[in-house]
Scaffold this motif. Sequence first.
Motif, mmCIF file in Angstrom:
data_model
loop_
_atom_site.group_PDB
_atom_site.id
_atom_site.type_symbol
_atom_site.label_atom_id
_atom_site.label_comp_id
_atom_site.label_asym_id
_atom_site.label_seq_id
_atom_site.Cartn_x
_atom_site.Cartn_y
_atom_site.Cartn_z
ATOM 1 N N SER A 38 0.822 -1.208 0.000
ATOM 2 C CA SER A 38 0.000 0.000 0.000
ATOM 3 C C SER A 38 0.858 1.261 0.000
ATOM 4 O O SER A 38 0.632 2.178 -0.794
ATOM 5 C CB SER A 38 -0.930 0.001 1.213
ATOM 6 N N LYS A 71 -11.574 -1.332 -2.485
ATOM 7 C CA LYS A 71 -10.500 -0.975 -1.562
ATOM 8 C C LYS A 71 -9.594 0.115 -2.128
ATOM 9 O O LYS A 71 -9.079 0.957 -1.386
ATOM 10 C CB LYS A 71 -9.680 -2.218 -1.213
ATOM 11 N N TYR A 124 -11.433 3.324 -1.666
ATOM 12 C CA TYR A 124 -11.487 3.706 -0.252
ATOM 13 C C TYR A 124 -10.111 4.118 0.277
ATOM 14 O O TYR A 124 -9.928 5.230 0.777
ATOM 15 C CB TYR A 124 -12.030 2.536 0.573
ATOM 16 N N GLY A 125 -9.151 3.233 0.162
ATOM 17 C CA GLY A 125 -7.863 3.467 0.801
ATOM 18 C C GLY A 125 -6.934 4.401 0.060
ATOM 19 O O GLY A 125 -6.145 5.118 0.682
ATOM 20 N N LEU A 160 -16.172 -3.525 4.872
ATOM 21 C CA LEU A 160 -15.646 -2.331 4.203
ATOM 22 C C LEU A 160 -16.673 -1.207 4.174
ATOM 23 O O LEU A 160 -16.345 -0.050 4.464
ATOM 24 C CB LEU A 160 -15.197 -2.670 2.777
#
Length: 484
Positions: free
Chosen positions: A283, A362, A365-366, A394
């Motif tokens: 990430s 994801k 979102y992230g 989530l």
Amino acid sequence: MKFNQFLSILFAFLLVSACTPKTGEKTTKVEEPKKDIPVKVDEGNCVKWVGKPFQEEAKQNHVLYRQELTEKNYKVAYDYWKKVFDVAPAANGRVDYQYSDGVKIYKGLLETETDPAKKESYIKEIMNLYSQAVECFPAKEAMYKGLKAYDLVYTFPNRVPDEEIFQLFKEVVDIKGKDSPAYVINPFTSLLVNGLLDEKISMSEAQKYAPKILDAIATATKKYKSKNDPKWTSQGWDVVEGYAPARLEQLEGMEGFYDCAYYKNKYFSEYEGNKSDCEVVRSIRGKLNWAKCSPSDPKLAEINATYTANCKKAVSTTTAAPMCRDFMESGNYSQAISCYEEKADASTDNEKKAQYYLFIAKIYYGELKKFSQARKYARKAIQAKPNWGDPYILIGKLYASSGPLCGPGTGWDSQVVTWPAIDKWKKAKQVDPTVAAQANKLINRYEQYMPSKGDIFQRTLKEGGTYKVGCWIQENTIIRAAKK
């Protein structure tokens, strides 16, 4: 000449002679009492009482109105205040109380006033006082412009365009910089983010002021929070901390908004504490690549080395579209989304289809901070695999993270988002017992942030009733009180 005429002339002469002072004799000039005369105003709107014939009376009225204001006798205070403000708005020239007190008096009068015309006139007077105070006390320009902008956002909304309020806040931040006051930060942040997303503010302007906001928060944190100073909460920095950083984080989803230094400062410490966690490594590697950090940058080079040594092999053996995953970890988020979507559309395996959609959710979102899009793809994952708890987890996180998006970061609007979040986590463990531990942990954490019994009662609502959460969430939920 007749004798009588002669006597009259002689008497007049003697009388004048008697009233004429002799040489060297002192005289006393008797002045007539002074009358109230107009004073020539040569100080513009900033007249002071110093040296004026009305000085003592003005000072007395000043003392009287301040006493009444302390007792919140606004109507009586107004009468005394008006008398002194009309003749000496700048008081003694050293204190600005009559401007700030005038605002308090008008606000006090507004509490009980029912006449719309009078209410409007009071509001206009308040705005005028802010402007005149800046003129007469330029050293306090930032304070009065900040208070005026704050009132235009919260106390008297919808009076002027947001662009005008944003300009006032900008001028405050230009003056105060990293010492900008807490009451300015949250509304300024909101106007900046919304203005940029609505294309009313240019990226370059937003890029100039977002770091200034973060600098102000960092300065206050070092000055107050790190020293356990009560001013951290009394000045409202705790509220700022719960709102402004989260709103500014939304802009990470806008490519090129933040530079490499921002991402390194924010995320590298997380990598240092989780070097063995490949999800974290991937990430943060993606974030630094997204920020266009140079491959030769020492911090990115270290992350790349860790990734190559420990995590790259794991990616190559996964069944979840290695090419798409490579795009994501290289910071090519739009390519990663397109790649996963193509895989999902082409797949006849609902298990894989659900995984692809959840990967997209994801990313939104992230990495891109686009909550509506994240929920859209999480719902697609649920359609493909209804008994899977991860998409519900989530969506719950999306809702729970929306306090700063749907409210000021604290209070009712920011707290009610916990209700639908908890609904989703309960649903997650209902359909998928394997996520029960994770769901329970989140539920226990966020139950304390729900509205209090008092807040619910104050709004004439009842626990167990139905409530629709607005903002981007737009879902019906059950009213519940926070557990102490």
